[in-house]
Design a protein around this motif. Structure first.
Motif, short mmCIF file in Angstrom:
data_model
loop_
_atom_site.label_atom_id
_atom_site.label_comp_id
_atom_site.label_asym_id
_atom_site.label_seq_id
_atom_site.Cartn_x
_atom_site.Cartn_y
_atom_site.Cartn_z
N THR A 1 37.73 28.59 79.53
CA THR A 1 38.26 27.27 79.20
C THR A 1 39.53 26.98 79.97
O THR A 1 40.28 27.88 80.33
CB THR A 1 38.58 27.14 77.68
N ILE A 2 39.74 25.70 80.22
CA ILE A 2 40.98 25.22 80.83
C ILE A 2 41.59 24.23 79.86
O ILE A 2 40.91 23.32 79.38
CB ILE A 2 40.70 24.56 82.20
N ARG A 3 42.87 24.42 79.57
CA ARG A 3 43.60 23.51 78.69
C ARG A 3 44.02 22.28 79.48
O ARG A 3 44.70 22.40 80.50
CB ARG A 3 44.83 24.19 78.13
N VAL A 4 43.64 21.12 78.97
CA VAL A 4 43.97 19.86 79.64
C VAL A 4 44.97 19.10 78.78
O VAL A 4 44.74 18.87 77.59
CB VAL A 4 42.69 19.02 79.87
N MET A 5 46.08 18.71 79.37
CA MET A 5 47.11 17.93 78.68
C MET A 5 46.62 16.50 78.45
O MET A 5 45.79 16.01 79.21
CB MET A 5 48.39 17.89 79.50
N PRO A 6 47.14 15.84 77.42
CA PRO A 6 46.71 14.46 77.15
C PRO A 6 47.13 13.46 78.23
O PRO A 6 46.54 12.40 78.35
CB PRO A 6 47.36 14.13 75.81
N VAL A 7 48.14 13.80 79.02
CA VAL A 7 48.55 12.95 80.15
C VAL A 7 48.39 13.76 81.43
O VAL A 7 48.41 14.99 81.40
CB VAL A 7 50.01 12.45 80.00
N ALA A 8 48.24 13.09 82.54
CA ALA A 8 48.06 13.78 83.81
C ALA A 8 49.25 14.69 84.10
O ALA A 8 50.40 14.26 84.03
CB ALA A 8 47.88 12.78 84.94
N MET A 9 48.97 15.95 84.38
CA MET A 9 50.01 16.94 84.68
C MET A 9 49.64 17.64 85.99
O MET A 9 48.47 17.77 86.31
CB MET A 9 50.10 17.98 83.56
N PRO A 10 50.65 18.12 86.72
CA PRO A 10 50.35 18.78 87.99
C PRO A 10 49.80 20.21 87.82
O PRO A 10 49.42 20.83 88.79
CB PRO A 10 51.70 18.79 88.71
N LEU A 11 49.79 20.72 86.58
CA LEU A 11 49.24 22.06 86.39
C LEU A 11 48.58 22.20 85.03
O LEU A 11 48.92 21.50 84.08
CB LEU A 11 50.31 23.14 86.59
N GLN A 12 47.62 23.09 85.00
CA GLN A 12 46.92 23.44 83.77
C GLN A 12 46.83 24.97 83.71
O GLN A 12 47.06 25.65 84.70
CB GLN A 12 45.49 22.86 83.74
N ALA A 13 46.46 25.47 82.53
CA ALA A 13 46.26 26.91 82.35
C ALA A 13 44.79 27.16 82.03
O ALA A 13 44.16 26.39 81.32
CB ALA A 13 47.15 27.43 81.22
N GLY A 14 44.27 28.26 82.57
CA GLY A 14 42.88 28.64 82.34
C GLY A 14 42.79 30.01 81.72
O GLY A 14 43.61 30.89 81.99
N TYR A 15 41.76 30.18 80.89
CA TYR A 15 41.57 31.44 80.17
C TYR A 15 40.10 31.82 80.23
O TYR A 15 39.21 30.97 80.18
CB TYR A 15 42.01 31.30 78.72
N VAL A 16 39.84 33.12 80.30
CA VAL A 16 38.47 33.63 80.34
C VAL A 16 38.49 35.10 79.94
O VAL A 16 39.52 35.78 80.11
CB VAL A 16 37.86 33.45 81.76
N THR A 17 37.40 35.58 79.43
CA THR A 17 37.24 37.01 79.18
C THR A 17 36.32 37.56 80.26
O THR A 17 35.26 37.00 80.52
CB THR A 17 36.65 37.26 77.78
N ILE A 18 36.76 38.64 80.90
CA ILE A 18 35.99 39.26 81.97
C ILE A 18 35.63 40.68 81.53
O ILE A 18 36.53 41.47 81.21
CB ILE A 18 36.78 39.33 83.29
N ARG A 19 34.36 40.97 81.51
CA ARG A 19 33.88 42.31 81.14
C ARG A 19 33.31 42.97 82.39
O ARG A 19 32.43 42.43 83.04
CB ARG A 19 32.81 42.22 80.06
N ASN A 20 33.83 44.15 82.72
CA ASN A 20 33.35 44.90 83.88
C ASN A 20 32.22 45.83 83.42
O ASN A 20 32.46 46.85 82.81
CB ASN A 20 34.48 45.72 84.50
N ARG A 21 30.99 45.45 83.76
CA ARG A 21 29.82 46.23 83.37
C ARG A 21 29.45 47.28 84.41
O ARG A 21 28.45 47.97 84.28
CB ARG A 21 28.63 45.31 83.15
N CYS A 22 30.28 47.41 85.43
CA CYS A 22 29.97 48.29 86.56
C CYS A 22 30.58 49.68 86.38
O CYS A 22 31.39 49.91 85.48
CB CYS A 22 30.48 47.66 87.85
N LYS A 23 30.22 50.58 87.29
CA LYS A 23 30.71 51.96 87.23
C LYS A 23 31.97 52.16 88.06
O LYS A 23 32.49 53.27 88.13
CB LYS A 23 29.61 52.91 87.70
#
Length: 145
Positions: free
Chosen positions: A34-56
């Motif tokens: 997900t990316i958090r979007v401000m109610p007014v136009a802003m020059p930056l946003q923050a993004g969040y994600v969960t990453i699972r490493n299924r590899c060896k």
């Protein structure tokens, strides 16, 4: 002799096709993007994600890119002497079998200078680049704060 030649050819065909096929490379799993979007136009946003490493092997994410922002960077928030400080980090390392949850107050993505109008309700793709050059396209939901 013809029967022996045909028999040997029949045995060789399956072996050659097996030798030519390559196993698929192990890929990480991305969730809750997900990316958090401000109610007014802003020059930056923050993004969040969960990453699972299924590899060896350890997964190393060295960059994140998107056509929707001029710059996307990996960040970490740390509290130093009671003060919260954000720092850009050059690489995200995720051990084999481990997960990294990007969340407010911890690791996150900083998305700066949008190239288009970013509004809640839609989605946008971000491309995660690993040290070995693989690119993982991840759809992120745009959510209002």
């Amino acid at each position: 002799m013809k029967n022996v030649s045909l028999w040997m050819l029949a045995l060789a065909l399956p072996m050659s096709s097996c030798a030519q096929s390559k196993p698929e490379a192990c890929a990480p799993e991305f969730s809750n993007a997900t990316i958090r979007v401000m109610p007014v136009a802003m020059p930056l946003q923050a993004g969040y994600v969960t990453i699972r490493n299924r590899c060896k092997t350890t997964l190393e994410i060295t960059a994140v890119r998107s056509q929707a922002w001029k710059d996307v960077s990996l960040h970490s928030t740390q509290v130093v002497k009671g003060v919260s400080k954000m720092r850009e980090i050059p690489v995200l390392k995720i051990a084999p079998g481990a997960s990294l949850q990007m969340a407010p107050g911890g690791s996150h993505l900083m998305l700066m200078d949008p190239t288009r109008d970013i509004k809640a309700g839609g989605s946008v793709d971000l491309n995660f680049v690993s040290r070995d050059g693989r690119v993982f396209r991840v759809p992120f939901s745009l959510k209002a704060i």
